[in-house]
Design a protein around this motif. Structure first.
Motif, mmCIF file in Angstrom:
data_model
loop_
_atom_site.group_PDB
_atom_site.id
_atom_site.type_symbol
_atom_site.label_atom_id
_atom_site.label_comp_id
_atom_site.label_asym_id
_atom_site.label_seq_id
_atom_site.Cartn_x
_atom_site.Cartn_y
_atom_site.Cartn_z
ATOM 1 N N HIS A 57 0.834 -1.201 0.000
ATOM 2 C CA HIS A 57 0.000 0.000 0.000
ATOM 3 C C HIS A 57 0.871 1.254 0.000
ATOM 4 C CE1 HIS A 57 0.905 1.010 4.174
ATOM 5 N NE2 HIS A 57 0.803 -0.285 4.430
ATOM 6 N N ALA A 58 0.293 2.341 -0.484
ATOM 7 C CA ALA A 58 0.997 3.622 -0.516
ATOM 8 C C ALA A 58 1.094 4.202 0.904
ATOM 9 C CB ALA A 58 0.276 4.579 -1.454
ATOM 10 N N LYS A 59 1.840 5.274 1.047
ATOM 11 C CA LYS A 59 2.116 5.893 2.348
ATOM 12 C C LYS A 59 0.815 6.245 3.078
ATOM 13 C CE LYS A 59 4.881 7.871 5.357
ATOM 14 N NZ LYS A 59 5.644 7.014 6.239
ATOM 15 N N SER A 60 0.729 5.776 4.321
ATOM 16 C CA SER A 60 -0.477 6.029 5.110
ATOM 17 C C SER A 60 -0.266 7.187 6.075
ATOM 18 C CB SER A 60 -0.907 4.768 5.858
ATOM 19 O OG SER A 60 0.107 4.360 6.748
ATOM 20 N N ASP A 61 -1.388 7.684 6.585
ATOM 21 C CA ASP A 61 -1.408 8.832 7.481
ATOM 22 C C ASP A 61 -1.368 8.359 8.929
ATOM 23 O OD1 ASP A 61 -1.814 11.205 8.781
ATOM 24 O OD2 ASP A 61 -3.716 11.681 7.813
ATOM 25 N N TRP A 62 -0.390 8.832 9.659
ATOM 26 C CA TRP A 62 -0.247 8.483 11.077
ATOM 27 C C TRP A 62 -0.714 9.624 11.971
ATOM 28 C CZ3 TRP A 62 1.332 3.814 13.020
ATOM 29 C CH2 TRP A 62 1.846 2.904 12.083
ATOM 30 N N GLU A 89 18.654 -5.829 -8.522
ATOM 31 C CA GLU A 89 19.734 -4.985 -8.018
ATOM 32 C C GLU A 89 19.209 -3.578 -7.799
ATOM 33 O OE1 GLU A 89 23.401 -5.259 -10.113
ATOM 34 O OE2 GLU A 89 23.193 -7.423 -10.368
ATOM 35 N N HIS A 90 18.362 -3.470 -6.813
ATOM 36 C CA HIS A 90 17.752 -2.189 -6.454
ATOM 37 C C HIS A 90 17.973 -1.994 -4.962
ATOM 38 C CE1 HIS A 90 14.807 0.944 -5.799
ATOM 39 N NE2 HIS A 90 14.607 1.043 -7.096
ATOM 40 N N PRO A 91 18.477 -0.845 -4.551
ATOM 41 C CA PRO A 91 18.805 -0.648 -3.136
ATOM 42 C C PRO A 91 17.601 -0.697 -2.189
ATOM 43 C CG PRO A 91 18.993 1.422 -4.356
ATOM 44 C CD PRO A 91 18.782 0.333 -5.363
ATOM 45 N N LYS A 92 16.408 -0.550 -2.702
ATOM 46 C CA LYS A 92 15.231 -0.524 -1.822
ATOM 47 C C LYS A 92 14.428 -1.824 -1.809
ATOM 48 C CE LYS A 92 15.029 4.288 -1.489
ATOM 49 N NZ LYS A 92 14.279 5.473 -1.395
ATOM 50 N N PHE A 93 14.856 -2.819 -2.554
ATOM 51 C CA PHE A 93 14.072 -4.059 -2.621
ATOM 52 C C PHE A 93 13.915 -4.711 -1.251
ATOM 53 C CE2 PHE A 93 13.700 -8.684 -3.250
ATOM 54 C CZ PHE A 93 12.479 -8.708 -3.908
ATOM 55 N N ARG A 94 14.976 -4.853 -0.517
ATOM 56 C CA ARG A 94 14.907 -5.526 0.797
ATOM 57 C C ARG A 94 14.084 -4.729 1.804
ATOM 58 N NH1 ARG A 94 16.004 -10.687 -0.010
ATOM 59 N NH2 ARG A 94 17.918 -10.972 -1.166
ATOM 60 N N ARG A 95 14.079 -3.426 1.696
ATOM 61 C CA ARG A 95 13.312 -2.577 2.608
ATOM 62 C C ARG A 95 11.828 -2.553 2.236
ATOM 63 N NH1 ARG A 95 13.375 2.977 2.169
ATOM 64 N NH2 ARG A 95 11.858 3.691 3.637
ATOM 65 N N TYR A 96 11.526 -2.699 0.972
ATOM 66 C CA TYR A 96 10.168 -2.717 0.419
ATOM 67 C C TYR A 96 9.317 -1.545 0.933
ATOM 68 C CZ TYR A 96 7.391 -5.454 -2.789
ATOM 69 O OH TYR A 96 6.725 -5.886 -3.917
ATOM 70 N N PRO A 97 9.665 -0.329 0.510
ATOM 71 C CA PRO A 97 8.955 0.855 1.002
ATOM 72 C C PRO A 97 7.509 0.923 0.516
ATOM 73 C CG PRO A 97 10.439 1.442 -0.774
ATOM 74 C CD PRO A 97 10.686 -0.011 -0.475
ATOM 75 N N THR A 98 6.779 1.867 1.053
ATOM 76 C CA THR A 98 5.379 2.031 0.655
ATOM 77 C C THR A 98 5.275 2.226 -0.853
ATOM 78 O OG1 THR A 98 5.509 4.384 1.212
ATOM 79 C CG2 THR A 98 4.545 2.914 2.870
ATOM 80 N N ALA A 99 4.235 1.629 -1.420
ATOM 81 C CA ALA A 99 3.914 1.659 -2.855
ATOM 82 C C ALA A 99 4.915 0.895 -3.722
ATOM 83 C CB ALA A 99 3.719 3.085 -3.368
ATOM 84 N N ALA A 100 5.815 0.133 -3.114
ATOM 85 C CA ALA A 100 6.732 -0.708 -3.890
ATOM 86 C C ALA A 100 5.940 -1.783 -4.625
ATOM 87 C CB ALA A 100 7.761 -1.365 -2.973
ATOM 88 N N ILE A 101 6.400 -2.130 -5.816
ATOM 89 C CA ILE A 101 5.764 -3.182 -6.618
ATOM 90 C C ILE A 101 6.833 -4.097 -7.189
ATOM 91 C CG2 ILE A 101 4.372 -3.726 -8.656
ATOM 92 C CD1 ILE A 101 3.021 -1.003 -8.365
ATOM 93 N N ALA A 144 9.749 -1.569 -8.814
ATOM 94 C CA ALA A 144 9.825 -0.097 -8.780
ATOM 95 C C ALA A 144 9.257 0.434 -7.479
ATOM 96 C CB ALA A 144 9.074 0.507 -9.972
ATOM 97 N N VAL A 145 9.728 1.600 -7.125
ATOM 98 C CA VAL A 145 9.200 2.361 -6.003
ATOM 99 C C VAL A 145 8.889 3.762 -6.547
ATOM 100 C CG1 VAL A 145 10.492 1.041 -4.266
ATOM 101 C CG2 VAL A 145 11.494 3.126 -5.232
ATOM 102 N N PRO A 146 8.035 4.514 -5.862
ATOM 103 C CA PRO A 146 7.644 5.838 -6.389
ATOM 104 C C PRO A 146 8.817 6.755 -6.722
ATOM 105 C CG PRO A 146 6.181 5.222 -4.611
ATOM 106 C CD PRO A 146 7.281 4.192 -4.654
ATOM 107 N N LYS A 147 9.894 6.711 -5.961
ATOM 108 C CA LYS A 147 11.019 7.599 -6.231
ATOM 109 C C LYS A 147 11.713 7.284 -7.551
ATOM 110 C CE LYS A 147 11.834 9.181 -1.623
ATOM 111 N NZ LYS A 147 12.745 9.501 -0.558
#
Length: 161
Positions: free
Chosen positions: A9-14, A124-136, A156-159
């Motif tokens: 899911h995309a970034k949620s509101d806290w 070979e993507h630096p964010k794969f292991r972290r799997y940030p919001t909206a990652a696919i 891919a990630v949004p950035k």
């Protein structure tokens, strides 16, 4: 060939401490990122035929913002068992769907862990292991969906967009 699309899911509101986790909405950034990621899937020709989505508000909103970006509308099912699910639960839902191309819209740590488990080799993507919001992650399987058998077609990630 079977295809598995794993969408966090995309970034949620806290902002509202009184809101139950299940009921948290998307943050402004999430509302911006979700349609962009949906458009990316469309541009790659990787829109799934079936989407299994957690019943959490933030996953439902993420999917609702992606759907208008897709030329062909998939079948959509909202599933309570996908909320905060472990990788085994997510994989079971995908396998039992029987769909050739199925997406899961779910939560970390389960969705990111499933992506890592299913891939023959991590991208070979630096964010794969972290799997940030909206990652696919999009994986393809020659035979059954099994751990360590999926070829990563795209990540891919949004950035990135």
């Amino acid at each position: 060939m079977r295809r598995l699309v794993l969408i966090r899911h995309a970034k949620s509101d806290w902002g509202d401490e009184g809101t139950r986790d299940h009921d948290r909405h998307l943050a402004e950034r999430g509302r911006h990122d979700a349609p962009r990621m949906g458009a990316w899937l469309q541009a790659q020709g990787l829109v799934p035929g079936l989407v299994l989505c957690s019943t959490a508000t933030r996953t439902r909103e993420t999917l609702a913002l992606m759907l208008p970006e897709w030329a062909e509308q998939p079948q959509v099912e909202h599933r309570a068992e996908l909320y905060a699910a472990a990788p085994a639960t997510l994989l079971k839902a995908a396998r039992e769907s029987g769909a050739e191309s199925v997406a899961l819209v779910a939560h970390n740590p389960g969705i990111g862990a499933l992506a890592a488990q299913m891939a023959v080799a991590a991208p070979e993507h630096p964010k794969f292991r972290r799997y940030p919001t909206a990652a696919i992650t999009v994986l393809e399987f020659d035979e059954a969906m099994a751990a360590g058998r999926g070829r990563v077609l795209a990540f891919a990630v949004p950035k990135d967009l």
